[in-house]
Scaffold this active site. Structure first.
Site, PDB file in Angstrom:
ATOM      1  N   ASP A 103       9.422  -7.616  -4.120  1.00 21.12           N
ATOM      2  CA  ASP A 103       8.282  -7.896  -3.238  1.00 21.12           C
ATOM      3  C   ASP A 103       7.970  -9.394  -3.287  1.00 21.12           C
ATOM      4  OD1 ASP A 103       5.892  -5.652  -2.237  1.00 21.12           O
ATOM      5  OD2 ASP A 103       5.434  -7.802  -2.107  1.00 21.12           O
ATOM      6  N   ASN A 104       7.521  -9.934  -2.172  1.00 22.01           N
ATOM      7  CA  ASN A 104       7.135 -11.364  -2.192  1.00 22.01           C
ATOM      8  C   ASN A 104       5.644 -11.541  -2.485  1.00 22.01           C
ATOM      9  OD1 ASN A 104       5.831 -10.701   0.151  1.00 22.01           O
ATOM     10  ND2 ASN A 104       7.002 -12.073   1.486  1.00 22.01           N
ATOM     11  N   TYR A 138       5.434  -4.955  17.230  1.00 21.29           N
ATOM     12  CA  TYR A 138       5.690  -4.345  15.915  1.00 21.29           C
ATOM     13  C   TYR A 138       6.616  -3.137  16.073  1.00 21.29           C
ATOM     14  CZ  TYR A 138       4.828  -1.079  12.129  1.00 21.29           C
ATOM     15  OH  TYR A 138       5.003  -0.165  11.128  1.00 21.29           O
ATOM     16  N   SER A 189       8.369   3.808  12.243  1.00 26.07           N
ATOM     17  CA  SER A 189       7.002   4.024  12.740  1.00 26.07           C
ATOM     18  C   SER A 189       6.970   4.792  14.047  1.00 26.07           C
ATOM     19  CB  SER A 189       6.357   2.659  12.948  1.00 26.07           C
ATOM     20  OG  SER A 189       5.158   2.790  13.664  1.00 26.07           O
ATOM     21  N   LYS A 238      10.628  -2.280  14.640  1.00 26.95           N
ATOM     22  CA  LYS A 238      11.093  -1.088  13.904  1.00 26.95           C
ATOM     23  C   LYS A 238      12.253  -0.417  14.633  1.00 26.95           C
ATOM     24  CE  LYS A 238       8.375  -1.180  10.353  1.00 26.95           C
ATOM     25  NZ  LYS A 238       8.838  -1.189   8.967  1.00 26.95           N
ATOM     26  N   TYR A 296       0.825  -1.212   0.000  1.00 23.70           N
ATOM     27  CA  TYR A 296       0.000   0.000   0.000  1.00 23.70           C
ATOM     28  C   TYR A 296       0.861   1.264   0.000  1.00 23.70           C
ATOM     29  CZ  TYR A 296      -2.551   3.733   2.403  1.00 23.70           C
ATOM     30  OH  TYR A 296      -3.046   4.947   2.787  1.00 23.70           O
TER      31      TYR A 296
END
Ligand code: UDP
Length: 326
Positions: free
Chosen positions: A31-32, A140, A116, A144, A11
């Site tokens: 990208d996977n 998460y 982030s 980062k 995105y």
């Protein structure tokens, strides 16, 4: 320049690809496709299917000499990271370490990291600047922060210059409607609201009504993805010109509650959008709002599309196109 985007089909990645391509750079997308959006890939970009856990594939693609690498390949659902930390450790930390070490081996000089606001955790003061203590409240955010720290070491020890871009809440779609692919199974607030608006899910679940905020729901700083994309272009230019690493917040500097997002979405879409309150989601701070002064002064970056209306309207346009009955 030649820019290689890891996670460039996601995105945010596809919007970043658009920004580089629009100013004439050559863009590679690695990208996977675990969540990548093939329909958002731009004509002219070079697509490499691969995983950041696959070192041979990384070596192969990095051997093609890139002026800068942008790393956006990560899992990003804060809630899921609290129940499936192994998944986040493997992809976000191990994968990033693979990527960083292979970049150094291939002679890459400039590295932009999609970081982030989650690195900060529960704020001890607001708005949050880059000196704010980093004490992630969800796993998460820890992943980062760990990557940022590795980058600092690789700068000191190997001279890899990096820009850590601490996004606040990325939202919105290309205002000109060039991006049409929807995220699959989104967990972030705005796409979830949109799915409730078009009947793809029953209702929005509002995580908590008893936070210490004006209306009791979580407050976040929503920043338009097109503004974020612009910051990546500026970050690459900064690194190339100054050969100096930097860590900056990217936010709109205004806080919006879940209820404010819901109300604006109801107004703009004209849909009822069913919603219900449920308990808090573990790992969610009450309020996150940025100051982006460093990005203003170092990158000349100022958000242009990050008003609430522009974020919701650009997102609704895309959902409406996919679900025209609404
Ligand atoms: N949120 C919510 N329902 C959802 C998803 C999110 O109430 O289905 C709330 C969440 O608790 C937070 C805000 O919306 O206060 C933004 O959450 P999101 O997952 O989009 O981003 P985060 O800030 O966690 O990275």
């Amino acid at each position: 320049m030649k820019i290689l985007l890891f996670g460039g089909a996601g995105y945010i990645g596809t919007h970043v690809a658009l920004a580089f391509q629009e100013r004439g750079d050559t863009v590679g997308i690695y990208d996977n496709f675990s969540s990548g959006l093939r329909e958002n890939l731009l004509e002219g970009s070079i697509v490499y299917e691969g995983d950041i856990l696959d070192r041979t594939r990384l070596q192969e693609v990095l051997a093609q000499k890139w002026d800068a690498v942008v790393h956006l390949a990560a899992f990003k659902a804060a809630g899921e990271s609290m129940t499936r930390p192994e998944k986040y450790a493997q992809n976000n930390i191990t994968g990033s370490l693979n990527l960083i070490t292979e970049c150094v081996a291939a002679g890459v000089k400039n590295f932009v990291l999609s970081s982030s606001a989650a690195v900060y955790g529960e704020p001890v003061y607001l708005p949050i600047d880059e000196q704010h203590p980093t004490n992630p409240e969800n796993y998460y955010g820890y992943t980062k922060l760990a990557i940022e720290r590795h980058l600092q070491w690789f700068d000191t020890l190997k001279g890899l210059k990096f820009a850590a871009l601490r996004y606040f809440n990325a939202a919105g779609y290309d205002p000109e409607g060039k991006m049409t692919g929807l995220e699959h199974s989104p967990a972030n607030l705005i796409p979830v609201v949109m799915e409730a608006a078009v009947g793809k899910r029953e209702a929005l679940k509002i995580f908590g009504d008893d936070y210490d905020t004006e209306d009791g729901t979580g407050v976040r700083d929503y920043v338009h993805v097109t503004d974020l994309a612009d910051a990546h272009v500026r970050a690459v230019d900064y690194l190339v010109k100054n050969q100096k690493s930097l860590t900056v917040n990217l936010g709109s500097e205004s806080g919006l509650s879940v209820l404010e997002i819901l109300e604006a979405s109801r107004k703009i879409s004209g849909q009822k959008i069913p919603a219900e309150f449920t308990g808090r989601r573990p790992g969610d701070p009450a309020k996150l709002v940025a100051t982006s002064k460093m990005a203003n002064s170092l990158l000349g970056w100022y958000p242009k599309y990050s008003s609430l209306d522009s974020i919701i309207a650009s997102t609704w346009n895309v959902y409406h196109r996919h679900f025209p009955g609404h």
